[in-house]
Design a protein around this motif. Structure first.
Motif, PDB file in Angstrom:
ATOM      1  N   LYS A  78       0.831  -1.208   0.000  1.00 36.61           N
ATOM      2  CA  LYS A  78       0.000   0.000   0.000  1.00 36.61           C
ATOM      3  C   LYS A  78       0.866   1.259   0.000  1.00 36.61           C
ATOM      4  CE  LYS A  78      -4.000  -2.037   2.369  1.00 36.61           C
ATOM      5  NZ  LYS A  78      -4.822  -2.028   3.612  1.00 36.61           N
ATOM      6  N   ASP A  79       2.063   1.152   0.585  1.00 39.15           N
ATOM      7  CA  ASP A  79       2.960   2.304   0.675  1.00 39.15           C
ATOM      8  C   ASP A  79       3.842   2.452  -0.566  1.00 39.15           C
ATOM      9  OD1 ASP A  79       4.061   4.539   2.030  1.00 39.15           O
ATOM     10  OD2 ASP A  79       5.766   3.316   2.692  1.00 39.15           O
ATOM     11  N   GLY A  80       3.601   1.609  -1.583  1.00 41.09           N
ATOM     12  CA  GLY A  80       4.323   1.776  -2.832  1.00 41.09           C
ATOM     13  C   GLY A  80       5.483   0.837  -3.068  1.00 41.09           C
ATOM     14  N   TYR A  81       5.652  -0.164  -2.210  1.00 43.56           N
ATOM     15  CA  TYR A  81       6.713  -1.156  -2.420  1.00 43.56           C
ATOM     16  C   TYR A  81       6.242  -2.175  -3.455  1.00 43.56           C
ATOM     17  CZ  TYR A  81       9.595   0.402   1.506  1.00 43.56           C
ATOM     18  OH  TYR A  81      10.422   1.125   2.340  1.00 43.56           O
ATOM     19  N   THR A  82       6.147  -1.744  -4.694  1.00 41.79           N
ATOM     20  CA  THR A  82       5.585  -2.587  -5.745  1.00 41.79           C
ATOM     21  C   THR A  82       6.628  -3.055  -6.764  1.00 41.79           C
ATOM     22  OG1 THR A  82       4.959  -0.600  -6.967  1.00 41.79           O
ATOM     23  CG2 THR A  82       3.281  -1.582  -5.547  1.00 41.79           C
ATOM     24  N   THR A  83       7.898  -2.917  -6.403  1.00 44.04           N
ATOM     25  CA  THR A  83       8.990  -3.446  -7.223  1.00 44.04           C
ATOM     26  C   THR A  83       9.638  -4.601  -6.487  1.00 44.04           C
ATOM     27  OG1 THR A  83       9.440  -1.306  -8.261  1.00 44.04           O
ATOM     28  CG2 THR A  83      11.224  -2.928  -8.275  1.00 44.04           C
ATOM     29  N   LYS A  90      19.102   0.648  -2.067  1.00 41.20           N
ATOM     30  CA  LYS A  90      19.491   1.851  -2.811  1.00 41.20           C
ATOM     31  C   LYS A  90      18.366   2.304  -3.745  1.00 41.20           C
ATOM     32  CE  LYS A  90      23.418   3.853  -5.266  1.00 41.20           C
ATOM     33  NZ  LYS A  90      24.801   3.606  -5.767  1.00 41.20           N
ATOM     34  N   MET A  91      17.618   1.376  -4.320  1.00 41.97           N
ATOM     35  CA  MET A  91      16.522   1.724  -5.225  1.00 41.97           C
ATOM     36  C   MET A  91      15.353   2.345  -4.478  1.00 41.97           C
ATOM     37  SD  MET A  91      16.546  -1.621  -7.728  1.00 41.97           S
ATOM     38  CE  MET A  91      15.009  -1.163  -8.566  1.00 41.97           C
ATOM     39  N   GLY A  92      15.103   1.894  -3.273  1.00 42.51           N
ATOM     40  CA  GLY A  92      13.972   2.393  -2.495  1.00 42.51           C
ATOM     41  C   GLY A  92      12.669   1.726  -2.895  1.00 42.51           C
ATOM     42  N   LYS A  93      11.835   1.445  -1.918  1.00 38.44           N
ATOM     43  CA  LYS A  93      10.515   0.832  -2.130  1.00 38.44           C
ATOM     44  C   LYS A  93      10.605  -0.384  -3.046  1.00 38.44           C
ATOM     45  CE  LYS A  93       7.762   4.612  -0.572  1.00 38.44           C
ATOM     46  NZ  LYS A  93       6.463   5.269  -0.574  1.00 38.44           N
TER      47      LYS A  93
END
Length: 310
Positions: free
Chosen positions: A75-80, A114-117
């Motif tokens: 939900k917080d955008g960790y979609t990778t 390093k990429m984030g989320k």
């Protein structure tokens, strides 16, 4: 032998079929059982949707999360998500056979942070290869057939899609892994080409950069005259081993390259380069790891720039 194997494989299926007939046939028992299962599923779903009552932990590894932690991260955008592939293979006398798995664990976490989320799927620790009919005591492995390997990677990517991930990247540390990763990414892209819920599947070959990036960096930029021809996997020591790989493995776990044992035996070197100290080797490992991570993230960033804006 083949007939016996087929019987053994069929027995569980027959048992499952008989069980299904016993519980799901005509009559009240089957209906009651179905209602109970539906009720249990509803309870589990309700529990899964409840707000968390305890803090989560700082991890990028999918398998280390609780289900509510993962739900909230999506939900917080960790979609990778990154699917990292390694393997177990012959690395001669100094290196553990899980050399590639040590590298992908180290570099995968560095990239995700390093990429984030970004999260990491469970590591794919076996690589493709053929068993053959002969017994070979001491042979390295185990490995999977190319068909099984590609199917495994396809299924992983497909399930990660169903979990809510939008960008799914495959990358491997062993040369033989590329074919299966590319097949899985291409197949999934084709299957979901017309889906309204866009998910991107991509093999990132730039991660496999031992010879294209690391060797030139060590020899040309750091001016370390390792005795290995750029592009080769064997140097003057005659081993399937090189300085850049030793360095990142030492950074992750010095025992994985048998550092102390090699020092004791007077063999703390590779391809004409003596390990000045463990600290020296680990510092080189940090430089190599940072280079590999940066190279890979740059490739992902370039790919993302071509994607449609959401």
């Amino acid at each position: 032998m083949r007939a016996r194997l087929m019987v053994l494989l069929t027995m569980p299926l027959l048992a499952a079929s008989a069980s299904a007939q016993a519980t799901g046939g005509a009559g009240g028992a089957g209906s009651a059982g179905g209602a109970a299962q539906a009720g249990q599923a509803a309870q589990r779903q309700a529990a899964a949707n409840k707000p968390r009552t305890i803090d989560g932990i700082n991890t990028v590894w999918l398998e280390e999360l609780t289900q509510p932690e993962f739900r909230d991260m999506i939900k917080d955008g960790y979609t990778t998500v990154l699917i990292m592939t390694g393997g177990v293979e012959n690395n001669d006398g100094n290196l553990q056979m899980n050399k590639h798995n040590i590298n992908i664990k180290l570099l995968g976490e560095m990239m995700a942070r390093k990429m984030g989320k970004t999260l990491l799927a469970p590591l794919v620790t076996l690589e493709p290869g053929n068993a053959g009919p002969n017994i070979q005591p001491g042979r390295a492995g185990p490995m999977l057939s190319q068909a099984t390997y590609a199917a495994l990677l396809f299924d992983m990517g497909n399930f990660l899609r169903s979990m809510g991930f939008k960008e799914i990247y495959y990358m491997g540390d062993s040369g033989g892994n590329g074919r299966g990763m590319q097949t899985a990414a291409d197949s999934l892209t084709k299957v979901y080409a017309d889906s309204p819920d866009k998910v991107w599947f991509k093999h990132i070959p730039e991660f496999y950069n031992h010879t294209s990036v690391v060797q030139p960096y060590i020899q040309h930029e750091l001016k370390i005259p390792e005795g290995i021809k750029i592009g080769a996997s064997t140097g003057t020591s005659g081993l399937h081993e090189e300085l850049g790989i030793d360095a990142t493995m030492a950074l992750a776990d010095p025992q994985s390259i048998r550092f102390a044992q090699r020092v004791k035996a007077g063999q703390a070197e590779i391809n004409g380069i003596t390990f000045e100290s463990l600290t020296w080797l680990q510092e080189l490992g940090r430089k190599v790891a940072d280079l590999r991570v940066t190279t890979t993230i740059n490739a992902i960033t370039a790919y993302r720039a071509m994607l449609p804006k959401r």
